[in-house]
Motif scaffolding. Structure first.
Motif, PDB file in Angstrom:
ATOM      1  N   ASN A 211       0.848  -1.198   0.000  1.00 34.72           N
ATOM      2  CA  ASN A 211       0.000   0.000   0.000  1.00 34.72           C
ATOM      3  C   ASN A 211       0.885   1.251   0.000  1.00 34.72           C
ATOM      4  N   ASP A 212       0.263   2.422  -0.117  1.00 33.92           N
ATOM      5  CA  ASP A 212       1.034   3.664  -0.133  1.00 33.92           C
ATOM      6  C   ASP A 212       1.073   4.340   1.235  1.00 33.92           C
ATOM      7  N   TYR A 213       0.509   3.705   2.234  1.00 38.54           N
ATOM      8  CA  TYR A 213       0.639   4.122   3.632  1.00 38.54           C
ATOM      9  C   TYR A 213       0.004   3.049   4.506  1.00 38.54           C
ATOM     10  N   PRO A 214       0.685   2.547   5.482  1.00 37.73           N
ATOM     11  CA  PRO A 214       1.980   2.986   6.014  1.00 37.73           C
ATOM     12  C   PRO A 214       3.192   2.440   5.247  1.00 37.73           C
ATOM     13  N   CYS A 215       2.949   1.741   4.115  1.00 36.61           N
ATOM     14  CA  CYS A 215       3.997   1.248   3.214  1.00 36.61           C
ATOM     15  C   CYS A 215       4.658  -0.044   3.699  1.00 36.61           C
ATOM     16  N   TYR A 216       4.859  -0.172   4.995  1.00 37.27           N
ATOM     17  CA  TYR A 216       5.506  -1.363   5.555  1.00 37.27           C
ATOM     18  C   TYR A 216       4.537  -2.132   6.439  1.00 37.27           C
ATOM     19  N   LYS A 217       4.773  -3.445   6.552  1.00 38.13           N
ATOM     20  CA  LYS A 217       3.967  -4.290   7.426  1.00 38.13           C
ATOM     21  C   LYS A 217       4.155  -3.861   8.880  1.00 38.13           C
ATOM     22  N   THR A 218       3.208  -4.219   9.711  1.00 36.18           N
ATOM     23  CA  THR A 218       3.225  -3.767  11.104  1.00 36.18           C
ATOM     24  C   THR A 218       4.508  -4.148  11.817  1.00 36.18           C
ATOM     25  N   TRP A 219       4.950  -5.406  11.626  1.00 37.94           N
ATOM     26  CA  TRP A 219       6.179  -5.830  12.311  1.00 37.94           C
ATOM     27  C   TRP A 219       7.372  -5.008  11.834  1.00 37.94           C
ATOM     28  N   ALA A 220       7.375  -4.668  10.553  1.00 38.83           N
ATOM     29  CA  ALA A 220       8.495  -3.898  10.005  1.00 38.83           C
ATOM     30  C   ALA A 220       8.484  -2.466  10.530  1.00 38.83           C
ATOM     31  N   VAL A 221       7.296  -1.861  10.607  1.00 39.79           N
ATOM     32  CA  VAL A 221       7.195  -0.509  11.179  1.00 39.79           C
ATOM     33  C   VAL A 221       7.706  -0.508  12.618  1.00 39.79           C
ATOM     34  N   ASN A 222       7.289  -1.516  13.386  1.00 41.20           N
ATOM     35  CA  ASN A 222       7.735  -1.594  14.785  1.00 41.20           C
ATOM     36  C   ASN A 222       9.247  -1.773  14.885  1.00 41.20           C
ATOM     37  N   LEU A 223       9.803  -2.605  14.021  1.00 42.44           N
ATOM     38  CA  LEU A 223      11.251  -2.815  14.024  1.00 42.44           C
ATOM     39  C   LEU A 223      11.995  -1.534  13.662  1.00 42.44           C
ATOM     40  N   LEU A 224      11.555  -0.871  12.594  1.00 41.80           N
ATOM     41  CA  LEU A 224      12.249   0.332  12.129  1.00 41.80           C
ATOM     42  C   LEU A 224      12.154   1.454  13.160  1.00 41.80           C
ATOM     43  N   LEU A 225      10.997   1.604  13.801  1.00 43.27           N
ATOM     44  CA  LEU A 225      10.871   2.627  14.848  1.00 43.27           C
ATOM     45  C   LEU A 225      11.773   2.303  16.037  1.00 43.27           C
ATOM     46  N   LYS A 226      11.865   1.032  16.383  1.00 43.23           N
ATOM     47  CA  LYS A 226      12.741   0.639  17.485  1.00 43.23           C
ATOM     48  C   LYS A 226      14.187   1.007  17.177  1.00 43.23           C
ATOM     49  N   TRP A 227      14.650   0.654  15.964  1.00 39.05           N
ATOM     50  CA  TRP A 227      16.029   0.962  15.583  1.00 39.05           C
ATOM     51  C   TRP A 227      16.252   2.469  15.484  1.00 39.05           C
ATOM     52  N   HIS A 228      15.267   3.157  14.958  1.00 34.23           N
ATOM     53  CA  HIS A 228      15.355   4.616  14.823  1.00 34.23           C
ATOM     54  C   HIS A 228      15.511   5.279  16.190  1.00 34.23           C
ATOM     55  N   ARG A 229      14.807   4.765  17.163  1.00 34.70           N
ATOM     56  CA  ARG A 229      14.853   5.365  18.506  1.00 34.70           C
ATOM     57  C   ARG A 229      16.115   4.979  19.266  1.00 34.70           C
ATOM     58  N   GLN A 230      16.550   3.743  19.123  1.00 34.21           N
ATOM     59  CA  GLN A 230      17.687   3.295  19.920  1.00 34.21           C
ATOM     60  C   GLN A 230      19.021   3.768  19.353  1.00 34.21           C
ATOM     61  N   ASP A 231      19.057   4.092  18.072  1.00 37.86           N
ATOM     62  CA  ASP A 231      20.305   4.539  17.422  1.00 37.86           C
ATOM     63  C   ASP A 231      20.060   5.896  16.769  1.00 37.86           C
ATOM     64  N   PRO A 232      20.180   6.995  17.519  1.00 36.67           N
ATOM     65  CA  PRO A 232      19.875   8.328  16.990  1.00 36.67           C
ATOM     66  C   PRO A 232      20.803   8.720  15.842  1.00 36.67           C
ATOM     67  N   VAL A 233      20.425   9.761  15.137  1.00 35.92           N
ATOM     68  CA  VAL A 233      21.203  10.268  14.000  1.00 35.92           C
ATOM     69  C   VAL A 233      22.632  10.581  14.441  1.00 35.92           C
ATOM     70  N   SER A 234      23.587  10.091  13.664  1.00 34.83           N
ATOM     71  CA  SER A 234      25.000  10.297  13.956  1.00 34.83           C
ATOM     72  C   SER A 234      25.576  11.366  13.029  1.00 34.83           C
TER      73      SER A 234
END
Length: 794
Positions: A211-234
Motif C-alpha cells: 500500500n502507499d501508507y503505512p507502506c511497511y507491514k506492522t512488524w516492520a514498522v515496529n522494528l524500524l521505529l525501534k532501531w530509529h529510537r535506539q540509534d539516533p542520528v550520527s
C-alpha cells in the motif's frame, strides 16, 4: 599491424552534475510539510524530495568518494571492518571478507524489479563488503538470536549476522546489522517510503505492505521505529546526507528532522508536524525488554558487568531499581544530563551456592522506562564460559582458571555421538583453547575437568555454510564495436558453494550472453557446478557508450553483479579523401586544400598515376623516397576524436617503408606518437588507432625510413568517453552447443577430454578450426596444451 591499446584511459561516463555546497537543507525546504501528519505528511515529504538527479549506477562510485569516506580517507563500510581505499578493490571476484567492496542495495533491488531511479539512488545504496553483501542477499532486515556472522579474514571482521527472525511478527530469514548502524538503515527505509510513496505499493519484499501508507507491514514498522529510537542520528549520517544532496539535489528528511518518523508512524500521528517541535523521550541503552548475560562464575567468586546507559529527550532524572538474589549495584539514580551525555552503571553478582540466577534491572521516570533481564550462573567447580570465534569447523572454548598452574581436561562431544569427538589436556591458566576438525552446522557441548572437579556444560553450534554465488570474469568487462557489428566475446564462469539449483544469469541490453556462441539473449540459465558462458556487445547497440550490469541469482538468493561497459564508435564525421585537391603527380609539397581541411605536404604530393599509385577514387597522397616525407593537418578537428583510421600501401614496386602517426592538441606545437608501422603491402590496407582525445585535434603522418608510400581516406569519429582494453585470447576454446562439445583452435593441437571422475572420454590431434565431439550429458574438463576449461554438456 600494430594498434594503440589504451588501458583505463577515461572514466566510462562523465558525471554531469551541478554540485552545490550546501551544508544543510536550504531555507524553506520543508515548509510544505509543516502542520501535516500521518499519510498527508508522508505525501508532502514525497513531493519535496521527488524528482532527484539520477547519478546513474556507475556514478555511485563517484558519490561514495565524498559520501562514505572516514576521516582517514578509507571507505566507511557498515558490513565489515575493512579499510578499503576509494576506487580500489571494487568487486569483482571475492572469496573472503575483506576482498573487495561493492554497492549494497539496502532496500533490495529485486523488490522493485531493478527499476529506475531506485536502482541508483545513493540514499539507500551503500558501499559494503562484497562477501557480507552476498550473505545478506535480498533477505529482509530483522533481529535474530541465532544468526551466523561470517568468519574473519586477514584481520577483517564481518559485521552483522544472518538467521531466523526473532522479532515479533515475522519468522523468516533476516539479516541483522550491528547496533551502531541500525538507525541508519531504519532512516534509509523511511526515506524510501517518502521518496517513492507513489510507487511502493506495487513493490515486493517481506517488509513492504503493498500500500502507499503505512507502506511497511506492522512488524516492520515496529522494528524500524525501534532501531530509529535506539540509534539516533550520527554525524556520519549528517555528513552523508549533505554529500548525497550535492549530487542528487534531494535530502533524507528523517536525518534532518528525526522526529518526522513519530508523526508518520509513531506516537505523534494525530499531531501536525512542527520542525524540531518534538523529541521523543527514550532510553536508547540498555534497550527495553532486552537480556544481558553476565556469564558464569564459581561459588563465592564475585562477577561484575558494566552496562551503558544513554537516553534522549529526557527531562527528569532516572531511578535505578534492581531485583534478584545475588545481584547488587551501588547506583540508585542517574542525573538526566548525565544520561543524555551517556554513562554506565556496574552490576555485581555473587552466590554462595550453585545457582542459575535471574534479575530485573529497571531504569525509569515518569516519561520513560527500560526493563532489562540479567542472567548469571554460579557453579561448584570450574566456570566454563560461552564459546567465541565460532566458525564452520571450529570454535574457541573458554573458562575461568581457579586452580593456578595446573592442567585441565577439555572434552567435546556432539549431540548424536556417545564418545567424545575431542579430548585434550590444556593449561588451566590459558583460559581458552581452539577446538578444530568439527562438522559444520552441528550442535556440540564441552566441559572441563580437574581431578574430581568439573565445569558446567557449554552448548555451542558450529556455523552453517553460507551460499556463495559469484562470477569469475576478466578484470574488466569492457567491449568495443563498430555500428552494426557485434563486439568480440569475453568469457565468464559461475562459481558456487552450497547452491543446489541452476543459476540465472542476467545482463542489461544492449549486452548479450550465450553458452554456445550461437544463441544470444539477456537472460540464460547455467549449471551451478561452474558452467562458462560468453558476453558481448550486441550488433544492434547504438553509437556511444553503454553501461550495464551482469548479475547472478537463484530462486531465493541474489549473487554477484559486475559492471559491463561498451563503446560503439560514432559514425565517421571526418573523411579526408583528397579528391578535392589539385593533382600534382610530383613531390613538390606545400599547403593544399583537402576535402575536410588544409594540409601541409613535405616531400609529398597529390598523385593519381596509373603506373604505381594506390588510391580509392582518383588520387591519394604519395610520399617521396626520403625520410623527411610527411602529411600534417594545418587546421583542428574541433570535436576531438575517438578513433582514427587511414589506408596505406607501397607505391609501385618499392620496398618496405616505415611510417609514424602522431596527434597534437595544441595546434601542432607538440606531438604525441600513436604508433609506428612497417609497410610492406602493395594493396591498400587500413590502419586503425584508438585516439580518444577530448579536445581540438590534428594528426600527422611521417615516413621515417624506406621508400614511397600512398596515404588515402583518413577518417575520424567524434570523441566519446570510453575505456578500452586489449582482448588477449588463448587461441582455443571449448563450449557446448546443441548438446555437443565444440572445440575451436587456431592451429593443430592435442586435445584431451576428461569426465568429472577423471576418465578419458576423448583424445585426438584436432586441426585448426572447429571440431564437434558427441558426449553424454555431464561436466567435462577439456585440456589443450597447458590450458584447461570446464564444459557442461546438457
Amino acid at each position: 599491424m600494430k594498434r594503440l591499446i589504451v588501458n583505463k584511459m577515461l572514466f566510462l561516463l562523465l558525471l554531469c552534475i551541478s554540485v552545490q555546497l550546501w551544508g544543510q537543507a536550504p531555507e524553506g525546504y520543508y515548509d510544505a510539510a509543516k502542520g501535516q501528519k500521518d499519510k498527508a505528511l508522508l505525501i508532502a515529504l514525497h513531493n519535496i524530495i521527488d524528482g532527484h538527479t539520477n547519478v546513474g549506477y556507475d556514478g555511485l562510485w563517484t558519490v561514495y568518494k565524498k559520501s562514505d569516506v572516514r576521516a582517514d580517507g578509507t571507505v566507511w563500510d557498515m558490513y565489515s571492518t575493512s579499510k578499503f581505499i576509494p576506487g580500489q578493490k571494487q568487486c569483482g571476484n571475492y572469496k573472503n571478507v575483506g576482498d573487495c567492496y561493492n554497492r549494497e542495495h539496502s532496500f533490495p533491488k529485486s523488490w522493485f524489479s531493478e527499476g529506475s531511479p531506485m536502482k541508483s539512488d545513493a540514499f539507500h545504496i551503500y558501499p559494503t563488503d562484497g562477501k557480507v553483501n552476498g550473505q545478506r542477499s535480498n533477505f529482509a532486515y530483522g533481529e535474530t538470536k541465532t544468526g551466523t556472522t561470517l568468519p574473519s579474514h586477514n584481520g577483517v571482521d564481518a559485521l552483522g549476522k544472518l538467521g531466523t527472525c526473532s522479532f515479533p511478527g515475522y519468522s523468516g530469514k533476516v539479516f541483522e546489522p550491528v547496533d551502531e548502524y541500525k538507525g541508519d538503515f531504519a532512516r534509509t527505509y523511511f526515506y524510501m517510503a517518502a521518496r517513492y510513496q507513489d510507487k511502493i505499493k506495487s513493490w515486493g519484499g517481506d517488509m513492504t505492505a503493498g500500500n502507499d501508507y503505512p507502506c511497511y507491514k506492522t512488524w516492520a514498522v515496529n522494528l524500524l521505529l525501534k532501531w530509529h529510537r535506539q540509534d539516533p542520528v550520527s554525524q556520519k549520517e549528517i555528513d552523508r546526507n549533505n554529500a548525497v544532496y550535492e549530487f542528487q539535489h534531494n535530502r533524507n528528511p528523517f536525518i534532518d528532522y528525526p522526529e518526522l518518523a513519530e508523526y508518520i508512524w509513531g506516537d505523534q500521528q494525530n499531531t501536525g508536524w512542527t520542525p524540531g517541535g518534538f523529541v521523543k523521550p527514550v532510553i536508547t541503552a540498555p534497550l527495553d525488554d532486552s537480556t544481558i548475560d553476565m556469564g558464569v562464575t564459581a561459588i563465592g567468586k564475585p562477577l561484575s558487568k558494566t552496562i551503558e546507559v544513554k537516553g534522549q529527550g529526557i527531562s527528569e532524572n532516572l531511578s535505578v531499581q534492581l531485583q534478584g538474589a545475588g545481584f547488587a549495584t551501588a547506583t540508585s539514580s542517574l542525573d538526566k544530563e548525565v544520561v543524555i551525555a551517556g554513562t554506565t552503571i556496574t552490576i555485581t553478582y555473587n552466590s554462595s551456592v550453585t545457582a542459575t540466577s535471574e534479575a530485573t534491572l529497571k531504569l525509569y521516570n515518569s516519561e520513560v522506562s527500560s526493563t532489562v533481564t540479567l542472567n548469571a550462573k554460579a557453579v561448584d567447580g570450574i566456570p566454563a564460559l560461552s564459546a567465541e570465534s565460532v566458525d564452520l569447523n571450529s570454535f574457541v572454548a573458554r573458562w575461568t582458571n581457579l586452580d593456578g598452574n595446573v592442567n585441565y581436561t577439555l572434552t567435546v562431544w556432539s549431540e548424536d555421538k556417545n564418545s567424545p569427538v575431542y579430548s585434550e589436556t590444556v593449561a588451566a591458566n590459558k583460559e581458552k583453547q581452539e577446538v578444530t576438525g568439527l562438522d559444520e552446522d552441528t550442535q556440540y557441548h564441552y566441559q572441563l575437568s580437574y581431578n574430581s572437579k568439573v565445569s558446567n556444560v557449554v552448548d555451542v553450534k558450529t556455523l552453517a555454510p553460507i551460499p556463495v554465488l559469484s562470477l569469475i570474469v576478466p578484470e574488466e568487462l569492457v567491449f568495443n564495436a563498430v555500428p552494426g557489428v557485434a563486439s568480440e566475446m569475453k568469457e565468464a564462469e559461475v562459481y558456487t558453494e552450497h547452491i543446489d539449483e541452476n543459476v540465472t544469469v542476467t545482463i542489461d541490453a544492449p549486452f548479450e550472453i550465450s553458452t554456445d556462441k550461437s544463441n544470444w539473449a539477456q537472460t540464460l540459465t547455467v549449471d551451478k557446478d561452474g558452467e562458462r558462458f560468453y558476453i558481448r556487445l550486441s550488433k544492434d547497440a547504438s553509437p556511444g557508450v553503454h553501461a550495464g550490469l551482469l548479475s547472478l541469482s537463484v530462486s531465493d538468493f541474489d549473487g554477484d553483479e559486475v559492471d559491463v561497459v561498451g563503446m560503439v564508435e560514432l559514425p565517421i564525421t571526418f573523411l579526408e579523401d583528397f579528391e578535392a585537391a589539385t593533382q600534382q603527380n610530383n613531390y613538390s609539397g606545400g599547403v593544399i586544400e583537402g576535402t575536410m581541411c588544409k594540409w601541409e605536404l613535405t616531400d609529398a604530393g597529390i598523385c593519381g598515376r596509373s603506373s604505381g599509385d594506390r588510391f580509392n577514387g582518383k588520387q591519394s597522397v604519395c610520399f617521396g623516397k626520403t625520410s623527411n616525407s610527411s602529411l600534417e593537418m594545418k587546421e583542428d578537428k574541433v570535436n576531438g576524436a575517438s578513433s582514427l583510421s587511414f589506408y596505406v600501401a607501397l607505391y609501385g614496386s618499392d620496398t618496405n617503408a616505415t611510417i609514424c602517426t602522431s596527434y597534437s592538441v595544441d595546434g601542432g606545437n607538440t606531438w604525441t606518437e600513436l604508433g609506428s608501422e612497417v609497410i610492406s603491402n602493395t594493396v591498400l590496407r587500413q590502419l586503425t588507432y584508438n585516439l580518444l582525445v577530448n579536445a581540438p585535434v590534428r594528426i600527422k603522418i611521417e615516413q621515417t625510413e624506406g621508400k614511397r608510400v600512398n596515404i588515402d581516406d583518413i577518417a575520424m569519429s567524434d570523441y566519446i568517453p570510453s575505456n578500452i582494453t586489449s582482448n588477449e585470447t588463448s587461441g582455443w576454446d571449448a563450449y557446448c552447443r546443441q548438446g555437443k562439445l565444440i572445440i575451436e583452435t587456431n592451429k593443430e593441437e592435442l586435445v584431451t577430454v576428461y569426465s568429472a571422475d577423471a576418465v578419458t572420454m576423448y583424445q585426438d590431434e584436432v586441426v585448426s578450426g572447429t571440431t564437434t565431439v558427441d558426449l553424454p550429458q555431464g561436466m567435462y574438463i577439456v585440456v589443450c596444451g597447458d590450458n584447461a576449461k570446464k564444459v557442461v554438456i546438457k
